[in-house]
Design a protein around this motif. Sequence first.
Motif, PDB file in Angstrom:
ATOM      1  N   GLY A  64     -10.894  30.948  58.078  1.00 44.46           N
ATOM      2  CA  GLY A  64     -11.610  31.918  57.229  1.00 44.46           C
ATOM      3  C   GLY A  64     -11.973  33.155  58.038  1.00 44.46           C
TER       4      GLY A  64
ATOM      5  N   THR B 173     -11.074  36.144  57.589  1.00 43.01           N
ATOM      6  CA  THR B 173     -11.081  37.386  56.808  1.00 43.01           C
ATOM      7  C   THR B 173     -12.435  37.635  56.157  1.00 43.01           C
ATOM      8  OG1 THR B 173     -10.179  36.008  55.060  1.00 43.01           O
ATOM      9  CG2 THR B 173      -8.619  37.408  56.243  1.00 43.01           C
ATOM     10  N   GLY B 174     -13.345  36.686  56.257  1.00 41.27           N
ATOM     11  CA  GLY B 174     -14.647  36.811  55.602  1.00 41.27           C
ATOM     12  C   GLY B 174     -15.635  37.574  56.476  1.00 41.27           C
TER      13      GLY B 174
ATOM     14  N   LEU C 102     -18.306  36.627  58.196  1.00 43.86           N
ATOM     15  CA  LEU C 102     -18.588  36.055  59.505  1.00 43.86           C
ATOM     16  C   LEU C 102     -17.314  35.854  60.319  1.00 43.86           C
ATOM     17  CD1 LEU C 102     -20.573  34.733  61.500  1.00 43.86           C
ATOM     18  CD2 LEU C 102     -20.200  32.570  60.303  1.00 43.86           C
TER      19      LEU C 102
ATOM     20  N   GLY D 261      -6.309  33.195  57.138  1.00 49.54           N
ATOM     21  CA  GLY D 261      -6.759  34.000  56.001  1.00 49.54           C
ATOM     22  C   GLY D 261      -6.217  33.403  54.724  1.00 49.54           C
TER      23      GLY D 261
ATOM     24  N   SER E 211      -6.873  34.974  50.577  1.00 51.49           N
ATOM     25  CA  SER E 211      -6.499  36.077  49.669  1.00 51.49           C
ATOM     26  C   SER E 211      -6.420  37.420  50.390  1.00 51.49           C
ATOM     27  CB  SER E 211      -7.481  36.161  48.500  1.00 51.49           C
ATOM     28  OG  SER E 211      -8.760  36.518  48.965  1.00 51.49           O
TER      29      SER E 211
ATOM     30  N   LEU F  54      -7.522  26.332  51.644  1.00 51.39           N
ATOM     31  CA  LEU F  54      -8.325  25.114  51.791  1.00 51.39           C
ATOM     32  C   LEU F  54      -8.392  24.302  50.499  1.00 51.39           C
ATOM     33  CD1 LEU F  54     -11.287  26.682  53.829  1.00 51.39           C
ATOM     34  CD2 LEU F  54      -9.702  24.956  54.717  1.00 51.39           C
TER      35      LEU F  54
ATOM     36  N   ILE G 248     -15.187  26.504  61.192  1.00 53.21           N
ATOM     37  CA  ILE G 248     -14.900  26.648  59.754  1.00 53.21           C
ATOM     38  C   ILE G 248     -15.878  27.639  59.132  1.00 53.21           C
ATOM     39  CG2 ILE G 248     -14.530  25.481  57.554  1.00 53.21           C
ATOM     40  CD1 ILE G 248     -14.117  22.869  59.002  1.00 53.21           C
ATOM     41  N   CYS G 249     -15.445  28.896  59.048  1.00 56.59           N
ATOM     42  CA  CYS G 249     -16.225  29.924  58.332  1.00 56.59           C
ATOM     43  C   CYS G 249     -15.771  29.975  56.882  1.00 56.59           C
ATOM     44  CB  CYS G 249     -15.997  31.306  58.950  1.00 56.59           C
ATOM     45  SG  CYS G 249     -16.464  31.424  60.664  1.00 56.59           S
TER      46      CYS G 249
ATOM     47  N   ALA H 258     -14.938  29.111  53.149  1.00 59.81           N
ATOM     48  CA  ALA H 258     -15.639  28.260  52.187  1.00 59.81           C
ATOM     49  C   ALA H 258     -15.511  28.876  50.804  1.00 59.81           C
ATOM     50  CB  ALA H 258     -17.129  28.178  52.556  1.00 59.81           C
TER      51      ALA H 258
ATOM     52  N   THR I  58     -17.686  30.352  48.591  1.00 63.41           N
ATOM     53  CA  THR I  58     -19.071  30.851  48.724  1.00 63.41           C
ATOM     54  C   THR I  58     -19.624  31.392  47.403  1.00 63.41           C
ATOM     55  OG1 THR I  58     -18.161  32.964  49.475  1.00 63.41           O
ATOM     56  CG2 THR I  58     -18.874  31.442  51.179  1.00 63.41           C
TER      57      THR I  58
ATOM     58  N   ILE J  59     -12.629  22.457  48.803  1.00 63.83           N
ATOM     59  CA  ILE J  59     -12.716  23.497  49.833  1.00 63.83           C
ATOM     60  C   ILE J  59     -13.888  23.239  50.801  1.00 63.83           C
ATOM     61  CG2 ILE J  59     -13.200  25.966  50.208  1.00 63.83           C
ATOM     62  CD1 ILE J  59     -11.664  26.550  47.608  1.00 63.83           C
TER      63      ILE J  59
ATOM     64  N   SER K 181     -22.804  25.896  57.465  1.00 62.97           N
ATOM     65  CA  SER K 181     -23.410  25.398  56.233  1.00 62.97           C
ATOM     66  C   SER K 181     -24.564  26.317  55.826  1.00 62.97           C
ATOM     67  CB  SER K 181     -23.830  23.938  56.403  1.00 62.97           C
ATOM     68  OG  SER K 181     -24.221  23.409  55.148  1.00 62.97           O
ATOM     69  N   THR K 182     -25.417  25.830  54.946  1.00 65.94           N
ATOM     70  CA  THR K 182     -26.315  26.715  54.208  1.00 65.94           C
ATOM     71  C   THR K 182     -27.693  26.098  53.972  1.00 65.94           C
ATOM     72  OG1 THR K 182     -26.629  27.613  51.974  1.00 65.94           O
ATOM     73  CG2 THR K 182     -25.158  25.753  52.151  1.00 65.94           C
TER      74      THR K 182
ATOM     75  N   LYS L 172     -21.381  21.562  50.258  1.00 67.25           N
ATOM     76  CA  LYS L 172     -21.551  21.885  51.687  1.00 67.25           C
ATOM     77  C   LYS L 172     -22.220  20.715  52.416  1.00 67.25           C
ATOM     78  CE  LYS L 172     -20.799  25.569  53.415  1.00 67.25           C
ATOM     79  NZ  LYS L 172     -19.560  26.141  54.031  1.00 67.25           N
TER      80      LYS L 172
ATOM     81  N   VAL M  55     -26.592  35.951  54.637  1.00 66.59           N
ATOM     82  CA  VAL M  55     -25.916  36.661  55.726  1.00 66.59           C
ATOM     83  C   VAL M  55     -25.577  38.080  55.260  1.00 66.59           C
ATOM     84  CG1 VAL M  55     -23.951  36.626  57.301  1.00 66.59           C
ATOM     85  CG2 VAL M  55     -24.964  34.464  56.536  1.00 66.59           C
TER      86      VAL M  55
HETATM   87  N1  LIG Z   1     -22.918  34.729  53.099  1.00 65.59           N
HETATM   88  C1  LIG Z   1     -24.052  34.027  53.082  1.00 65.59           C
HETATM   89  O1  LIG Z   1     -25.118  34.534  52.684  1.00 65.59           O
HETATM   90  C2  LIG Z   1     -24.076  32.607  53.571  1.00 65.59           C
HETATM   91  C3  LIG Z   1     -25.282  31.879  53.480  1.00 65.59           C
HETATM   92  C4  LIG Z   1     -25.294  30.557  53.941  1.00 65.59           C
HETATM   93  C5  LIG Z   1     -24.162  29.980  54.457  1.00 65.59           C
HETATM   94  N2  LIG Z   1     -23.014  30.714  54.517  1.00 65.59           N
HETATM   95  C6  LIG Z   1     -21.808  30.050  55.044  1.00 65.59           C
HETATM   96  O2  LIG Z   1     -21.323  30.818  56.124  1.00 65.59           O
HETATM   97  C7  LIG Z   1     -19.890  30.793  56.135  1.00 65.59           C
HETATM   98  C8  LIG Z   1     -19.340  32.200  56.211  1.00 65.59           C
HETATM   99  O3  LIG Z   1     -19.782  32.944  55.075  1.00 65.59           O
HETATM  100  P1  LIG Z   1     -19.273  34.425  54.792  1.00 65.59           P
HETATM  101  O4  LIG Z   1     -20.436  35.229  54.343  1.00 65.59           O
HETATM  102  O5  LIG Z   1     -18.447  34.921  55.942  1.00 65.59           O
HETATM  103  O6  LIG Z   1     -18.321  34.153  53.527  1.00 65.59           O
HETATM  104  P2  LIG Z   1     -17.244  35.132  52.842  1.00 65.59           P
HETATM  105  O7  LIG Z   1     -17.409  36.528  53.319  1.00 65.59           O
HETATM  106  O8  LIG Z   1     -17.359  34.853  51.372  1.00 65.59           O
HETATM  107  O9  LIG Z   1     -15.850  34.605  53.371  1.00 65.59           O
HETATM  108  C9  LIG Z   1     -15.290  33.420  52.891  1.00 65.59           C
HETATM  109  C10 LIG Z   1     -14.061  33.078  53.689  1.00 65.59           C
HETATM  110  O10 LIG Z   1     -13.495  31.896  53.132  1.00 65.59           O
HETATM  111  C11 LIG Z   1     -12.136  32.115  52.871  1.00 65.59           C
HETATM  112  N3  LIG Z   1     -11.713  31.328  51.726  1.00 65.59           N
HETATM  113  C12 LIG Z   1     -12.176  31.345  50.457  1.00 65.59           C
HETATM  114  N4  LIG Z   1     -11.468  30.508  49.680  1.00 65.59           N
HETATM  115  C13 LIG Z   1     -10.514  29.970  50.489  1.00 65.59           C
HETATM  116  C14 LIG Z   1      -9.475  29.042  50.289  1.00 65.59           C
HETATM  117  N5  LIG Z   1      -9.226  28.489  49.094  1.00 65.59           N
HETATM  118  N6  LIG Z   1      -8.707  28.704  51.346  1.00 65.59           N
HETATM  119  C15 LIG Z   1      -8.925  29.254  52.566  1.00 65.59           C
HETATM  120  N7  LIG Z   1      -9.887  30.136  52.830  1.00 65.59           N
HETATM  121  C16 LIG Z   1     -10.681  30.491  51.789  1.00 65.59           C
HETATM  122  C17 LIG Z   1     -12.016  33.593  52.592  1.00 65.59           C
HETATM  123  O11 LIG Z   1     -10.648  33.984  52.776  1.00 65.59           O
HETATM  124  P3  LIG Z   1     -10.040  35.299  52.041  1.00 65.59           P
HETATM  125  O12 LIG Z   1     -11.077  36.374  52.230  1.00 65.59           O
HETATM  126  O13 LIG Z   1      -8.777  35.610  52.814  1.00 65.59           O
HETATM  127  O14 LIG Z   1      -9.798  34.939  50.628  1.00 65.59           O
HETATM  128  C18 LIG Z   1     -12.975  34.158  53.646  1.00 65.59           C
HETATM  129  O15 LIG Z   1     -12.323  34.228  54.885  1.00 65.59           O
HETATM  130  C19 LIG Z   1     -19.474  29.995  54.902  1.00 65.59           C
HETATM  131  O16 LIG Z   1     -19.210  28.672  55.282  1.00 65.59           O
HETATM  132  C20 LIG Z   1     -20.692  30.008  54.009  1.00 65.59           C
HETATM  133  O17 LIG Z   1     -20.764  28.844  53.209  1.00 65.59           O
HETATM  134  C21 LIG Z   1     -22.939  32.009  54.090  1.00 65.59           C
END
Ligand SMILES: NC(=O)c1ccc[n+]([C@@H]2O[C@H](COP(=O)([O-])OP(=O)(O)OC[C@H]3O[C@@H](n4cnc5c(N)ncnc54)[C@H](OP(=O)(O)O)[C@@H]3O)[C@@H](O)[C@H]2O)c1
Length: 302
Positions: free
Chosen positions: A14, A16-17, A19, A38, A40, A51, A71-72, A74, A76, A91, A115-116, A143, A165
Amino acid sequence: MMIYSSPKKILVIGATGQLGRLCLKVFSGEKYQTLGTGFSRLSSGLTPLDLSQEGEAAAVVSRVRPDIAIICGAMTDVEGCESSREKAFQINSKSPADIAREMKKIPGGKLVFLSTDYVFDGTCGPYDENSLTHPLNVYGESKLKGEKAVLEASESNLVVRTTTVYSFQAGGNNFTMQLLKRLSQKEKMLVAADQWATPTYAQDLALALENLIKVDACGIIHAAGSDFISRLDFAREAARILKLDPSLIQGLPTSQLKQKAKRPLKAGLKTDRLQKAVGYLMRGIKEGLRDFAENLGKSPVK
Ligand SMILES: NC(=O)c1ccc[n+]([C@@H]2O[C@H](COP(=O)([O-])OP(=O)(O)OC[C@H]3O[C@@H](n4cnc5c(N)ncnc54)[C@H](OP(=O)(O)O)[C@@H]3O)[C@@H](O)[C@H]2O)c1
């Protein structure tokens, strides 16, 4: 402390997200040989991985054989998880479990799973690592199941729980980017007044991951910012620091936001264990948002 021979092979799942892309930056340089996946938003140099497809994650890990996998990636989208339960579990739980099984076959292999605070019910946050989990929605449930699988697979694995985040990410959709886009276009934004958390600056989180890996932290660690604040006050502070009009922000109780997934209200994370492990606290919102504003100055909003 585990002493790694250099360079360590790191796989950022992950990448491309929000984090993941910062992890690619942090785990760069001669100490690391870093690869990312990556989905999408796949770009050149990244390995494709979906995933949601059973077996794909395990195949990538067994081919790459990293020393450390993070594993970033998810599902989300909290609302989307509610309507696509099976996909959310594939996923957020099953693929992480498969990755954990593969990592176990690699001598010295370590898996880090993000995780969260949504694993908690939000009745008495902020929470520490020993607090009782009780997720209110499918995202949190899936999660939590992922966490358990990762921890059961090996005692050297690490679960890092985080929350809310934020970062400047051109084209990104995190809460502060949504706020920036809406308020810049003079659009109103509805924000929950009764959801509390400890907002986490993504750059700080990526650095904390590197430091946790350096000290070979295991088990569960909470990594989050140092301010416990409502989403509404966070939005107002962001508007002030980013020089946007705070009167466009309208606070509402969660019950009026018409969301499918239940939200934990008093959530957020205590980070004493992180502080002991890495020797510092992560930054609060004022410092994080000021850094955000500096990055915004360098890049146009998309
Ligand atoms: N953001 C928050 O506020 C927050 C809060 C608590 C915990 N977290 C946890 O922290 C981690 C990182 O979060 P983030 O903010 O970086 O999330 P994000 O910006 O939404 O990025 C999600 C990532 O998951 C990938 N992904 C989504 N569906 C997928 C699939 N079917 N197969 C493979 N990859 C897939 C996306 O790939 P593409 O972009 O290429 O589609 C992207 O790289 C996650 O585990 C999340 O649960 C986040």
